[in-house]
Write a protein that holds these residues in place. Structure first.
Motif, short mmCIF file in Angstrom:
data_model
loop_
_atom_site.label_atom_id
_atom_site.label_comp_id
_atom_site.label_asym_id
_atom_site.label_seq_id
_atom_site.Cartn_x
_atom_site.Cartn_y
_atom_site.Cartn_z
N GLY A 92 1.44 4.15 -3.15
CA GLY A 92 1.00 5.52 -2.87
C GLY A 92 -0.42 5.63 -2.37
O GLY A 92 -0.97 6.72 -2.34
N ILE A 93 -1.00 4.50 -1.96
CA ILE A 93 -2.40 4.54 -1.50
C ILE A 93 -2.49 5.18 -0.13
O ILE A 93 -3.35 6.03 0.11
N LEU A 94 -1.56 4.82 0.75
CA LEU A 94 -1.59 5.41 2.09
C LEU A 94 -1.30 6.90 2.02
O LEU A 94 -1.91 7.71 2.74
N LEU A 101 0.84 -1.21 0.00
CA LEU A 101 0.00 0.00 0.00
C LEU A 101 0.87 1.25 0.00
O LEU A 101 0.55 2.24 -0.66
N GLY A 102 1.97 1.19 0.76
CA GLY A 102 2.85 2.35 0.80
C GLY A 102 3.55 2.57 -0.51
O GLY A 102 3.71 3.71 -0.97
N ARG A 103 3.95 1.47 -1.14
CA ARG A 103 4.69 1.59 -2.39
C ARG A 103 3.79 2.10 -3.51
O ARG A 103 4.23 2.82 -4.40
N GLN A 113 -1.92 8.94 -0.45
CA GLN A 113 -3.11 9.65 -0.96
C GLN A 113 -4.19 9.74 0.11
O GLN A 113 -4.85 10.76 0.27
N PHE A 114 -4.33 8.67 0.89
CA PHE A 114 -5.34 8.68 1.97
C PHE A 114 -5.01 9.77 2.98
O PHE A 114 -5.89 10.52 3.39
N ARG A 115 -3.74 9.85 3.37
CA ARG A 115 -3.36 10.85 4.37
C ARG A 115 -3.53 12.25 3.81
O ARG A 115 -3.92 13.17 4.53
#
Lengths: 87, 206
Positions: free
Chosen positions: A33-35, A29-31, A37-39
């Motif tokens: 870019g989902i996290l 998820l970090g790689r 974008q969420f933050r």
């Protein structure tokens, strides 16, 4: 369905090792870019912040590209001249 | 920044002069006069995203491909039940709370008519943690253990886990479910992320 549930963003737990599965999931998820974008979308990003972020990312991408090229050059093997600039 | 001083100590020992250099750094006394500075100096909140930036996991991911589900996974049997028929533990994680809800495969909450609660849904707030204590990993773990035991009493042994949101309870809730004795088959992330979201609320002023 483009992202069927329990297929997308899913990790099967191996040998009852939940923590490892969590870490793999978080890493992916970090790689992707989902996290990130969420933050970022939890609070409104003002236009000046957006501009500053985009400019910073551009500069960083240029720097990283050039640095990668340099590192690859230094790591290159089988050069005709093994120590460039040291003649 | 600490100041850097050098102390020279002269030692007279039998007509010999030994010079020794001793470097002394003053303790870094940080003067927090700005509130932003203070927030920056605080430790970052645990969001349950351990391993997010660990590059060493990448090789691990490439090594074992069997951690990822494929087209046959929904029909694969786990303890005699197909993957798609397994009950689901939905975990909703926020910075201030963690809510766990057990549902069947279709997504409807499993009915439990005991203790006056209509379904197996528990949050850290219900469990007895109040105010800021709700949003801790310990509260999430305790809640997960108690809810997991209740699920076991109901006869649910093998579950899938679906996590939504980031918060301190993200990993510890899953860990708590495992500690309660449930067999977790898979972990799914269903955090709602959009690349063209409606305008979010205004940023917090710190």
């Amino acid at each position: 369905m483009r992202h069927p549930s329990f297929i997308a963003r899913t990790i099967l737990v191996q040998n009852n090792d939940v923590e490892a599965a969590c870490r793999i999931l978080n890493r992916i998820l970090g790689r992707e870019g989902i996290l990130e974008q969420f933050r970022r979308t939890r609070f409104y990003e003002k236009p000046y912040q957006f501009r500053r972020r985009i400019n910073f990312e551009k500069c960083k991408a240029i720097y990283n590209e050039d640095m990668d090229r340099r590192i690859q050059f230094i790591l290159k093997k089988n050069r005709k001249e093994p120590f460039p600039g040291c003649t | 920044m600490g100041s850097f001083r050098k102390i020279l100590i002269n030692e007279y020992t039998h007509n010999k002069i030994n010079l020794r250099n001793i470097s002394v750094t003053t303790r870094q006394c940080r003067e927090v006069d700005d509130r932003k500075e203070m927030y920056r100096s605080l430790p970052t909140m645990d969001e349950g995203t351990a391993g997010e930036k660990a590059a060493d996991i990448d090789a691990l991911i490439n090594q074992k491909g069997d951690v990822f589900p494929d087209a046959d996974t929904p029909n694969r049997l786990f303890k005699g039940v197909a993957f798609k028929e397994l009950p689901v533990f939905n975990i909703r994680v926020t910075p201030n709370n963690t809510i766990l809800c057990l549902t069947d495969a279709k997504g409807s909450p499993q009915l439990i008519r005991s203790c006056g609660s209509p379904q197996l849904i528990r949050s850290c707030g219900i469990e007895g943690f109040k105010n800021t204590k709700k949003g801790t990993n310990i509260a999430a773990q305790a809640t997960a253990i108690s809810v997991g035991i209740r699920a076991l009493e109901k006869g649910v042994k093998t579950v899938r886990v679906r996590v939504r949101g980031l918060g301190p309870g993200r990993m510890s809730a899953i860990k708590g479910l495992q500690m309660s004795g449930l067999d977790i088959v898979s972990i799914t992330d269903s955090t709602r992320v959009s690349w063209n979201p409606p305008r979010p609320r205004k940023a917090r002023k710190l």
